[in-house]
Design an enzyme around this catalytic site. Structure first.
Site, PDB file in Angstrom:
ATOM      1  N   GLU A 433       0.831  -1.211   0.000  1.00 20.13           N
ATOM      2  CA  GLU A 433       0.000   0.000   0.000  1.00 20.13           C
ATOM      3  C   GLU A 433       0.863   1.258   0.000  1.00 20.13           C
ATOM      4  OE1 GLU A 433      -3.026  -0.241  -0.735  1.00 20.13           O
ATOM      5  OE2 GLU A 433      -3.116  -2.403  -0.429  1.00 20.13           O
ATOM      6  N   ASP A 508      -4.408  -5.871  -8.992  1.00 22.32           N
ATOM      7  CA  ASP A 508      -3.862  -4.635  -9.567  1.00 22.32           C
ATOM      8  C   ASP A 508      -3.454  -4.865 -11.012  1.00 22.32           C
ATOM      9  OD1 ASP A 508      -4.111  -3.467  -7.118  1.00 22.32           O
ATOM     10  OD2 ASP A 508      -2.038  -3.840  -6.519  1.00 22.32           O
TER      11      ASP A 508
END
Ligand code: ADP
Ligand code: MG
Ligand code: ZN
Length: 613
Positions: A433, A508
């Site tokens: 993150e 992702d």
């Protein structure tokens, strides 16, 4: 509840059935035993009794001889059908005077007993079956009256007589243009004469178009409320059910009911369920849909100008609707509902905060700023979640912290506290993150970071929340490229720090690839392939998914597209990696804070960067 009800009903019927069975059986056996308590004797014995002049009386009923002896005992025996009693006794050699001395009573074969005895054995099975079927039918009907009313429309009627619960335009915030257009419809419903006397044609169909949750259903209801007319609400999918031919007859029934109660509004929600373009589908329900659609068209044409019935319909897929629906005289009025912009969002929040005590610190404008991309339904959900959270915390006023938490919940799904990461996993998630966040911060065109967290939400182990500062309707190529870099940053950072990649990055990658493909094939943003689209999307629904894309280019172009996507991805990846390498200390810093506190809010995150610049 309904399930339980029918279960209990079935049990009750079953018990009733058993009881009836026992009673009938009991009666029957009683009847049998009364006849059998009389001793049955052979013909020989009877003749001997006559010889001994022992017989008081004989009653002949058909072939049955009911004998009463002098001592009072009763006996019965049977003779042959053809033979009379006297002939029988003569044949047995009984003396004439003995026969004459016998008191004989001959009765016709009649009476209830005989009929019961003769017919009941045949009748009983039928009776039982009949009773059984009767109960079965009652069962089916009782459960929800379905079996008998396939063809009737199941539109829900509502006349909003009650002023308090009535939906009006006041309940609908934002969507000003739509409301303006619909005011006209309200006028038509209220005073049709005014328009008719001028020779104006009253519109028959109004199509509400807008993304899900923007208030289409609500607005239709509000029109009925404003005009104070009956409102028939049915969903497109309700027309089409398991049974073929039901749809069309439901339509007929609905329009008939509506014509009787005019002026009124028929509202067909999610009309794309029946109104898709005809002749382009797979699967069996297709014919049924066509028939239903045809019936709607026929009925709409059937209304003359005097009939004050307005058909409203809602869809979020106007592109797939059959052109015949949009022809003049049908749904020729289209009312567009857009996603709410910031001031609309504020108003919607205001509408839904009615009846919820808000604390002083709640600034609806600020909430509206924080919720770009939220629909009206999301916003109402947001305030509802906040109220629930407040109640669970035993507070009396909804404060800003509950509101902010609810934003995350509505956007990303509920927190999954039980989803505990191991220490190593936590570290990977934190770096992952941090990578997204740092790259997003460093690229000028990417959306600013609002929040970084390694709390599990929905299916993600962590999340980096980025939201545009204002509502965007158009996007540039550089925005997309930066976004792809941000998506790939998770993968890049894992590789950089841990020399290995986890499955956490797979989503992702998928998103990045999809976006890159769109860039090339839909937005015409590739230099080498030029400003054109590739692949014709055709609507084909199979098991609820679109599966068809028609290739309108050759093999060579296909290879070129693949190369182009590859090149976009690798360029963006390199960019992300370069940023991460340069900003490694920042990445470490963010990851450390995340491991420590799990969540970093926007302000704190920004301050990390201000200091270094
Ligand atoms: P749609 O039919 O467009 O999918 P709905 O009309 O069912 O959306 O909206 C769902 C809920 O969202 C409504 O019941 C209402 O509470 C809220 N909502 C949506 N749009 C608005 C709006 N413009 N103003 C107020 N509430 C809204
Ligand atoms: Mg709806
Ligand atoms: Zn990620």
């Amino acid at each position: 509840m309904a399930e339980k009800g029918t279960m209990r009903g079935a049990l009750r019927n079953f018990i009733a059935f058993i009881i009836i069975f026992v009673i009938v059986g009991g009666l029957f056996s009683l009847y049998r035993t009364t006849t059998e308590s009389v001793g049955e004797v052979s013909l020989n014995e009877f003749v001997q009794s006559v010889e001994r002049e022992n017989v008081e009386e004989v009653i002949v009923t058909g072939n049955t001889l009911n004998i009463t002896l002098k001592d009072g005992t009763k006996q019965t025996t049977n003779k042959e059908t053809e033979e009379s009693l006297s002939a029988l006794l003569t044949n047995y050699g009984v003396a004439g005077e003995k026969i004459r001395a016998l008191s004989v009573d001959i009765r016709g074969e009649s009476g209830l007993g005989f009929w019961l005895g003769a017919i009941l054995p045949f009748l009983l099975p039928f009776l039982l079956i009949g009773v059984f079927i009767y109960f079965m039918l009652r069962q089916v009907q009782g459960s929800n009256n379905r079996a008998m009313s396939f063809g009737q429309s199941r539109a829900r009627e509502s006349q909003q007589a009650n002023q308090k619960t009535k939906t009006t335009f006041e309940n609908v915030a934002g969507v000003k243009e739509a409301k303006e257009e619909l005011k006209e419809v309200v006028e038509f419903l209220r005073s049709p004469k005014k328009f008719l006397s001028l020779g104006a044609k009253i519109p028959k169909g109004v199509l509400l178009v807008g993304p899900p949750g923007t208030g289409k259903t609500l607005l239709a209801r509000a029109v009925a409320g404003e005009a104070n007319v009956q409102f028939f609400h049915i969903s497109g999918s309700e027309f089409v059910e398991m049974f073929v031919g039901v749809g069309a007859s439901r339509v007929r029934d609905l329009f008939k009911r509506a014509a009787r109660t005019a002026p009124c509004i028929i509202f067909i929600d999610e009309i794309d369920a029946v109104g898709r373009q005809r002749g382009s589908g797979l699967g069996g329900s297709h014919d049924e849909r066509e028939q239903t659609l045809n019936q709607i068209l026929v009925e709409m044409d059937g209304f003359d100008n005097e009939t004050n019935v307005i058909v409203m319909a809602a869809t979020n897929r106007p592109d797939v609707l059959d052109p015949a629906l949009l022809r003049p005289g049908r749904f020729d009025r289209r009312v567009m509902l857009d996603m709410p912009d910031i001031s609309d969002r504020e108003e919607i929040l205001k509408v839904h905060s009615k009846g919820k005590p808000l604390a002083e610190d709640v600034d609806l404008r600020m909430l509206a700023e924080r919720t770009p991309g939220f629909s009206g339904a999301d916003l109402s959900n947001l305030l509802n979640e906040a109220a629930i959270l407040t109640a669970r915390r035993n507070k009396t006023q909804v404060s800003i912290s509950e509101c902010l938490e609810s934003i995350d919940k509505v956007m990303l799904g509920p927190e999954r506290k039980s989803h505990v990461l191991s220490k190593e996993e936590k570290k990977i998630a934190a770096y992952h993150e941090a990578g997204h966040a740092v790259v997003a911060q460093s690229l000028p065109n990417a959306d600013p970071v609002r929040k970084v967290s390694i709390m599990s939400r929905g299916s993600a182990a962590g999340y980096t929340l980025k939201l545009p500062t204002e509502d965007k309707h158009m996007h540039t190529k550089s925005y997309f490229l930066d976004e792809i870099s941000v998506m790939l940053a998770g993968h890049a950072v894992e590789k950089m720090i841990f020399k290995e990649v986890t499955t956490g990055a797979s989503n992702d990658l998928k998103e990045a690839t999809r976006l890159a493909r769109k860039l090339v094939t839909q937005y015409g943003m590739s230099e080498t392939l030029g400003p054109r689209t590739f692949g014709e999307r055709e609507e084909m629904i199979f098991l609820g998914r679109e599966i068809h894309e028609q290739k309108d280019y050759g093999e060579e172009t296909a290879a070129q597209i693949d190369r182009e996507i590859q090149s976009i991805i690798s360029k963006c990846y390199l960019k992300a990696r370069a940023i991460l390498a340069k900003m490694k200390p920042k990445v470490n810093e963010v990851a450390k804070i995340l491991l420590d506190k799990e969540t970093i809010e926007q302000n704190e995150f920004q301050s990390l960067f201000v200091a270094s610049k």
